[in-house]
Design a protein around this motif. Sequence first.
Motif, PDB file in Angstrom:
ATOM      1  N   SER A   1      -2.613  13.595   1.883  1.00 41.47           N
ATOM      2  CA  SER A   1      -3.434  12.508   1.334  1.00 41.47           C
ATOM      3  C   SER A   1      -3.984  11.620   2.441  1.00 41.47           C
ATOM      4  O   SER A   1      -5.127  11.167   2.371  1.00 41.47           O
TER       5      SER A   1
ATOM      6  N   ARG B   1     -10.212   2.892  -3.936  1.00 38.41           N
ATOM      7  CA  ARG B   1      -9.021   3.508  -3.346  1.00 38.41           C
ATOM      8  C   ARG B   1      -7.763   2.740  -3.707  1.00 38.41           C
ATOM      9  O   ARG B   1      -6.723   3.322  -3.997  1.00 38.41           O
TER      10      ARG B   1
ATOM     11  N   TYR C   1     -16.671   2.039   8.947  1.00 38.35           N
ATOM     12  CA  TYR C   1     -15.356   1.704   8.426  1.00 38.35           C
ATOM     13  C   TYR C   1     -15.068   0.242   8.710  1.00 38.35           C
ATOM     14  O   TYR C   1     -15.078  -0.197   9.850  1.00 38.35           O
TER      15      TYR C   1
ATOM     16  N   ARG D   1     -15.732   1.038  -2.234  1.00 37.08           N
ATOM     17  CA  ARG D   1     -14.910   2.205  -1.914  1.00 37.08           C
ATOM     18  C   ARG D   1     -13.459   1.796  -1.700  1.00 37.08           C
ATOM     19  O   ARG D   1     -12.547   2.420  -2.218  1.00 37.08           O
ATOM     20  N   ASP D   2     -13.255   0.722  -0.950  1.00 40.58           N
ATOM     21  CA  ASP D   2     -11.901   0.252  -0.686  1.00 40.58           C
ATOM     22  C   ASP D   2     -11.212  -0.183  -1.976  1.00 40.58           C
ATOM     23  O   ASP D   2     -10.028   0.085  -2.175  1.00 40.58           O
TER      24      ASP D   2
ATOM     25  N   ASP E   1     -12.615  11.933   3.948  1.00 44.85           N
ATOM     26  CA  ASP E   1     -13.603  11.255   3.100  1.00 44.85           C
ATOM     27  C   ASP E   1     -14.443  10.254   3.896  1.00 44.85           C
ATOM     28  O   ASP E   1     -15.597  10.020   3.578  1.00 44.85           O
ATOM     29  N   GLU E   2     -13.836   9.677   4.928  1.00 45.84           N
ATOM     30  CA  GLU E   2     -14.551   8.710   5.772  1.00 45.84           C
ATOM     31  C   GLU E   2     -15.431   9.401   6.813  1.00 45.84           C
ATOM     32  O   GLU E   2     -16.196   8.746   7.513  1.00 45.84           O
TER      33      GLU E   2
ATOM     34  N   GLN F   1      -1.696   5.549   2.958  1.00 43.52           N
ATOM     35  CA  GLN F   1      -2.661   4.632   3.549  1.00 43.52           C
ATOM     36  C   GLN F   1      -2.160   4.097   4.888  1.00 43.52           C
ATOM     37  O   GLN F   1      -2.938   3.911   5.814  1.00 43.52           O
TER      38      GLN F   1
ATOM     39  N   VAL G   1      -8.048  10.957   3.227  1.00 36.05           N
ATOM     40  CA  VAL G   1      -8.733   9.668   3.384  1.00 36.05           C
ATOM     41  C   VAL G   1      -9.641   9.721   4.603  1.00 36.05           C
ATOM     42  O   VAL G   1     -10.817   9.343   4.542  1.00 36.05           O
TER      43      VAL G   1
ATOM     44  N   ARG H   1       0.834  -1.190   0.000  1.00 34.01           N
ATOM     45  CA  ARG H   1       0.000   0.000   0.000  1.00 34.01           C
ATOM     46  C   ARG H   1       0.870   1.241   0.000  1.00 34.01           C
ATOM     47  O   ARG H   1       1.971   1.235   0.533  1.00 34.01           O
TER      48      ARG H   1
ATOM     49  N   SER I   1      -6.996   3.436  -7.276  1.00 38.27           N
ATOM     50  CA  SER I   1      -6.492   4.805  -7.380  1.00 38.27           C
ATOM     51  C   SER I   1      -5.033   4.878  -6.954  1.00 38.27           C
ATOM     52  O   SER I   1      -4.214   5.559  -7.587  1.00 38.27           O
ATOM     53  N   ALA I   2      -4.692   4.172  -5.893  1.00 36.61           N
ATOM     54  CA  ALA I   2      -3.302   4.151  -5.429  1.00 36.61           C
ATOM     55  C   ALA I   2      -2.405   3.502  -6.477  1.00 36.61           C
ATOM     56  O   ALA I   2      -1.300   3.998  -6.766  1.00 36.61           O
TER      57      ALA I   2
END
Length: 164
Positions: free
Chosen positions: A56, A138, A87, A134-135, A63-64, A16, A60, A12, A141-142
């Motif tokens: 970043s 993400r 979550y 969503r996960d 956003d949560e 993150q 995250v 990751r 995206s990473a």
Amino acid sequence: MTPASSAKPDRRPPYQHAADELRREIMAGRYKPGDQLPPYRELQERFGVANMTARSALNVLRDEGLIYTIQGRGSFVADYEGKGVDYTPPAWYLRNSASAPAKVDVAIGPSGEGESGSPDAAGPSLVEVLTALRDEIRALSADHQELRQEVEELKRAQQQDPNS
């Protein structure tokens, strides 16, 4: 030097890792609703990351719904209890971390208010499906960001050595 772990390495992005650690601290009560989080510079030093990486990580959490930011003042822990924060740590995180937090089991009810969730024998709830999506987004995206950085590095290398 410590021996290499037999587990698959965690690939990751650093933001993150930082977001997970901050989330864990928020959920454990180290930072309570209304508390100010450390500024970017402290997060940079603590996690050994760049300024944008620290930003970043906070994005995250924002956003949560765990934090909010006031321009020029900093980032603060939101009053997330009872607001439908759901979550669930990704499966790879639960596999690779003995200290992973338990799922915050709060589902969004028909009224939009948080309600204690219970496992549904019929299958995953809509919230679980959306959380998984969503996960996955993400993670993609990473990966995309990593690839963009690799392309930029290759372009720079090619510009420096045009005979390649």
